[in-house]
Design a protein around this motif. Sequence first.
Motif, short mmCIF file in Angstrom:
data_model
loop_
_atom_site.label_atom_id
_atom_site.label_comp_id
_atom_site.label_asym_id
_atom_site.label_seq_id
_atom_site.Cartn_x
_atom_site.Cartn_y
_atom_site.Cartn_z
N VAL A 1 0.87 -1.25 0.02
CA VAL A 1 0.14 -0.14 -0.15
C VAL A 1 0.90 1.32 -0.05
O VAL A 1 0.62 2.14 -0.84
N LEU A 2 1.77 1.17 0.78
CA LEU A 2 2.67 2.47 1.19
C LEU A 2 3.67 2.77 -0.49
O LEU A 2 3.50 3.65 -1.02
N ARG A 3 3.94 1.50 -0.96
CA ARG A 3 4.74 1.56 -2.25
C ARG A 3 3.78 2.24 -3.26
O ARG A 3 4.14 3.13 -4.26
N GLY A 4 2.40 1.74 -3.34
CA GLY A 4 1.42 2.21 -4.25
C GLY A 4 1.40 3.78 -4.22
O GLY A 4 1.32 4.54 -5.33
N VAL A 5 1.10 4.29 -2.70
CA VAL A 5 1.04 5.69 -2.74
C VAL A 5 2.34 6.61 -3.24
O VAL A 5 2.07 7.60 -3.75
N ILE A 6 3.40 6.12 -2.95
CA ILE A 6 4.48 6.81 -3.16
C ILE A 6 4.90 6.65 -4.83
O ILE A 6 5.18 8.00 -5.40
N ILE A 7 4.58 5.65 -5.46
CA ILE A 7 4.63 5.74 -6.87
C ILE A 7 3.47 6.59 -7.56
O ILE A 7 3.81 7.40 -8.41
N ALA A 8 2.41 6.58 -6.91
CA ALA A 8 1.13 7.65 -7.52
C ALA A 8 1.75 8.84 -7.53
O ALA A 8 1.76 9.76 -8.54
N VAL A 9 2.08 9.38 -6.32
CA VAL A 9 2.63 10.75 -5.98
C VAL A 9 3.77 11.17 -6.95
O VAL A 9 3.93 12.32 -7.41
N GLY A 10 4.75 10.23 -7.08
CA GLY A 10 5.95 10.38 -7.71
C GLY A 10 5.47 10.82 -9.19
O GLY A 10 6.07 11.52 -10.01
N ILE A 11 4.47 9.84 -10.07
CA ILE A 11 3.96 10.23 -11.05
C ILE A 11 3.69 11.51 -11.36
O ILE A 11 3.78 12.44 -12.25
N VAL A 12 2.79 11.91 -10.33
CA VAL A 12 2.19 13.26 -10.46
C VAL A 12 3.28 14.22 -10.38
O VAL A 12 3.28 15.27 -11.24
N ILE B 1 6.38 14.15 -11.61
CA ILE B 1 7.04 13.85 -12.74
C ILE B 1 6.17 14.87 -13.91
O ILE B 1 6.77 15.56 -14.85
N LEU B 2 5.08 14.58 -14.04
CA LEU B 2 3.91 15.28 -14.77
C LEU B 2 4.22 16.64 -14.57
O LEU B 2 4.10 17.66 -15.60
N GLN B 3 4.12 16.96 -13.32
CA GLN B 3 4.17 18.54 -12.85
C GLN B 3 5.49 19.36 -13.30
O GLN B 3 5.19 20.36 -14.04
N LEU B 4 6.44 18.53 -13.24
CA LEU B 4 7.66 19.05 -13.80
C LEU B 4 7.89 19.15 -15.26
O LEU B 4 8.36 19.99 -15.67
N THR B 5 7.50 18.04 -15.78
CA THR B 5 7.72 18.05 -17.36
C THR B 5 6.63 18.83 -18.31
O THR B 5 6.91 19.15 -19.21
N LEU B 6 5.38 18.74 -17.63
CA LEU B 6 4.37 19.26 -18.44
C LEU B 6 3.95 21.07 -17.87
O LEU B 6 3.46 21.66 -18.52
N GLY B 7 4.39 21.07 -16.56
CA GLY B 7 4.12 22.51 -16.17
C GLY B 7 5.07 23.47 -16.71
O GLY B 7 4.87 24.56 -16.56
#
Length: 257
Positions: free
Chosen positions: A238-249, A251-257
């Motif tokens: 569960v913890l790894r899932g949360v970390i991965i989801a937030v990390g993807i956000v 990356i998207l914030q940095l590359t698309l923002g």
Amino acid sequence: MALSIWEALAVFAAGIGAGTINTIVGSGTLITFPVLLATGLPPITANVSNALGLVPGSISGAIGYRRELKGQKNRVLRLGAVALIGGLIGAILLLALPSQAFDAIVPVLIGLALVLVLFQPRIAAAVKRRREQTGTEAHPDGGPVLLGGLFFASMYGGYFGAAQGVLYLSLMGLLLHDDLQRINAVKNILGALVNGVAAVFFLFVADFDWTAVLLIAVGSTLGGQLGAKVGRRLPPAVLRGVIIAVGIVAILQLTLG
């Protein structure tokens, strides 16, 4: 920069989450950093503010695991000295390199960190199987390989810090012959040292947002205590899932923002 009430609440909540996750496994920056970016802070200012704010949380988590630190004084002193030097060098690199380099490097670092978070259980299992097949054990003190690995992990931590704790746990878990909870206690000390030395450096030479720093500091302090209490019960998947989801956000914030 003035935060709205909703932005302030989001930063505070992110601080609690980061403090909790940092105490349990690391990677709390993957929660606070994208939230700070979403409030409009520039990447480097957000990173510096995040590093400053997470210091109390790191200390809080280390205190929460104080029982597991018994008998590890020499280990903490030896590894802590390496962490301090690496963390300071990383903090210096953050401000010495151009901001364009930070914008380009951080998404890659987050991506690598997420891969490590995702595959850490498989790596640990593979190493354990190989030890059983060959009849070898982890070095009781880690040796120079551990010191070198922790130095570069700490340098990375001073530069950015996402999944820094995961790197520590992976290295010490592979190279030390000890209980994982005792290793996690040392990880919390190393994280506090790296965040602390980077924070002291940033106070004198970097721009940061005091409101964000204070909100994360209070939140991460509460989260550090929470993480110490629930760390042994929270399902790792569960913890790894949360970390991965937030990390993807992030990356998207940095590359698309």
